[in-house]
Write an enzyme that holds these catalytic residues in place. Structure first.
Site, mmCIF file in Angstrom:
data_model
loop_
_atom_site.group_PDB
_atom_site.id
_atom_site.type_symbol
_atom_site.label_atom_id
_atom_site.label_comp_id
_atom_site.label_asym_id
_atom_site.label_seq_id
_atom_site.Cartn_x
_atom_site.Cartn_y
_atom_site.Cartn_z
ATOM 1 N N ASP A 74 -5.969 2.215 -3.334
ATOM 2 C CA ASP A 74 -7.217 2.043 -2.578
ATOM 3 C C ASP A 74 -7.555 3.252 -1.720
ATOM 4 O OD1 ASP A 74 -5.384 1.755 -0.513
ATOM 5 O OD2 ASP A 74 -6.192 -0.143 0.234
ATOM 6 N N ASP A 78 -1.145 1.486 -3.933
ATOM 7 C CA ASP A 78 -1.977 0.413 -4.496
ATOM 8 C C ASP A 78 -3.359 0.897 -4.917
ATOM 9 O OD1 ASP A 78 -3.046 0.694 -1.911
ATOM 10 O OD2 ASP A 78 -3.579 -1.422 -1.782
ATOM 11 N N SER A 100 0.807 -1.217 0.000
ATOM 12 C CA SER A 100 0.000 0.000 0.000
ATOM 13 C C SER A 100 0.844 1.272 0.000
ATOM 14 C CB SER A 100 -0.965 -0.046 1.195
ATOM 15 O OG SER A 100 -1.924 0.970 1.119
ATOM 16 N N ASP A 122 -2.666 6.431 -3.486
ATOM 17 C CA ASP A 122 -1.515 5.819 -2.832
ATOM 18 C C ASP A 122 -0.984 4.688 -3.704
ATOM 19 O OD1 ASP A 122 -3.546 3.975 -2.403
ATOM 20 O OD2 ASP A 122 -2.870 3.434 -0.397
#
EC number: 5.4.2.10
Length: 444
Positions: free
Chosen positions: A245, A243, A102, A241
């Site tokens: 999400d 990833d 992440s 960010d």
């Protein structure tokens, strides 16, 4: 629920090269997951990743483990986490695997799973996988081994899905949008979504090299985005960010618009269009200004523990569709099964277009309360929050803040720290109250 040995609240995560983020553990994890999942339908698992250099190593190890258990792997390459949730459903795969840490630096990585319907694996399935991780590996007969394939049009499929959530009669024509993809998984998705909807797009953070993910860019560091938005005269800035999400936004003046404000804008628009379906779930860290603004609209609001997993649990429990965190995890359950930065940003852009209002104007409806956060280190094993003296000071502060502010005291789960948070309409009062509590914690 049994105590977890390997899985945390968001899969397995750590520093690359250190247990459990090693190729041998990833191999074993792929095998164990494969053994549990191979008892069902298609015997195919989707594997996606962000742009970290270690993703190559980990996806190869996972694929070998899955193959040994008789499952085939379908690689989609660098893709946002919510895209894997969506694609797992549409490909009717047994599961989806995301290789990502992440918003963390490149030297960290993680592995998490989605079920066949794009949701977190049920606890009993994770527990069954954990139990197998301590067993010796075996291999299916050669004729039953899994294969590997690459899905070349995954990005296009997800781009079309995202565009399909934007109102059919609306367009972003005439908007200048700066898109910061954190040199992460949205780098080839988000700019194209915005362009294909008609916007003029300026890209930053879209040149990943395996090492620069989240480095001075993206949702956790928006300074570069703020600068480009102001200098280019853009209407809005979007920061995802690593990833994809979570989302942070910047208005045309360079002001940050955080997850609480984004959540309110989406909730108010859903209320206006009759699509809210209940209330809104925030977290213990959601600003009181959000709660007050929602109350003015008679929108029910409840707080979950910090973490998008807990927000999702509350949404399901209540049968609601909208929730999120001030960090920018926004879950719109009638659009996707998990937090989705691109979908959330399109919801806000649709509201801007529908009312011909700037992001600054929309966000102004949520007057965020000043928030003071102080971390206090403590020595010894005893938790200062259990002290009668600290409880007495906290109770006195709560009494003084009644109706105009709140406090949150938490012990860190990873360090000997007490986290003191005070928020209040009066910033000076918030500061003095926080300092009062900190002194009590230090003295006990």
């Amino acid at each position: 629920m049994a105590e977890r040995k390997y899985f945390g609240t968001d899969g397995v995560r750590g520093k690359v090269g250190q247990f459990p983020i090693t190729p041998d553990f990833a191999l074993k994890l792929g095998w164990a997951a494969g053994k549990i999942l191979a008892t069902q339908g298609t015997k195919q698992v989707l594997i996606g990743k962000d742009t970290r250099i270690s993703g190559y190593m980990l996806e190869s190890a996972l694929e070998a483990g899955l193959a040994a258990a008789g499952l085939s792997a379908a690689f989609v390459g660098p893709m946002p986490t919510p895209a894997i949730a969506y694609l797992t459903r549409t490909f009717r795969a047994e599961a989806g695997i995301v290789i990502s840490a992440s918003h963390n630096p490149y030297y960290d990585n993680g592995i998490k799973f989605f079920s066949s319907v794009g949701e977190k694996l049920p606890d009993e399935v994770e527990e069954a996988i954990e139990a197998l991780l301590d067993q010796p590996m075996d291999c299916v007969e050669s004729a039953q081994l899994g294969k590997a394939m690459r899905i070349n049009d995954a990005a296009g499929r997800y781009i079309e899905f995202c565009k399909g959530t934007f109102p059919a009669n609306a367009s972003l024509k005439g908007y200048k949008i700066v898109v910061d993809c954190a040199n992460g998984a949205t780098y080839h998705i988000a700019p194209n979504v915005m362009r294909e909807l008609g916007a003029e797009v300026i890209e930053i953070g879209t040149k990943p090299d395996g090492l620069n993910i989240n480095e001075k860019c993206g949702a956790t560091d928006i300074k570069a985005l703020q600068k480009v938005v102001v200098e280019s005269g853009a209407d809005v800035g979007l920061a995802y960010d690593g990833d994809g999400d979570r989302i942070m936004m910047v208005d045309h003046l360079g002001n940050k618009v955080d997850g609480d404000q984004i959540l309110f804008i989406i909730a108010r628009e859903a209320l206006r269009s009759g699509k809210l379906h209940g209330g809104v779930v925030g977290t213990l860290m959601s600003n009181m200004g959000l709660e007050v603004a929602l109350k003015h609209l008679a929108i029910p609001f409840t707080r979950a523990n910090v973490g998008d997993r807990y927000v999702l649990e509350q949404l399901k429990e209540k049968g609601w569709k909208l929730g999120g965190e001030n960090s920018g995890h926004i879950i719109v359950l009638d659009k996707n099964t998990t937090g989705d930065g691109i979908i959330a940003s399109l919801e806000v852009l649709a509201a801007m277009e529908a009312h011909k209002m700037s992001l600054n104007d929309l966000a102004r409806a949520v007057p965020l309360f000043p928030q003071v956060l102080i971390n206090v280190r403590f020595e010894g094993g005893k938790n200062p929050l259990e002290s009668d003296a600290v409880k007495a000071v906290a109770a006195d502060v709560e009494k003084r803040l009644a109706g105009k502010g709140r406090i949150l005291l938490r012990k860190s789960g990873t360090e000997p720290l007490i986290r003191v948070m005070v928020e209040c309409e009066d910033g000076a009062l918030a500061q003095s109250c926080a300092e009062e509590i900190v002194e009590a914690v230090k003295s006990n």
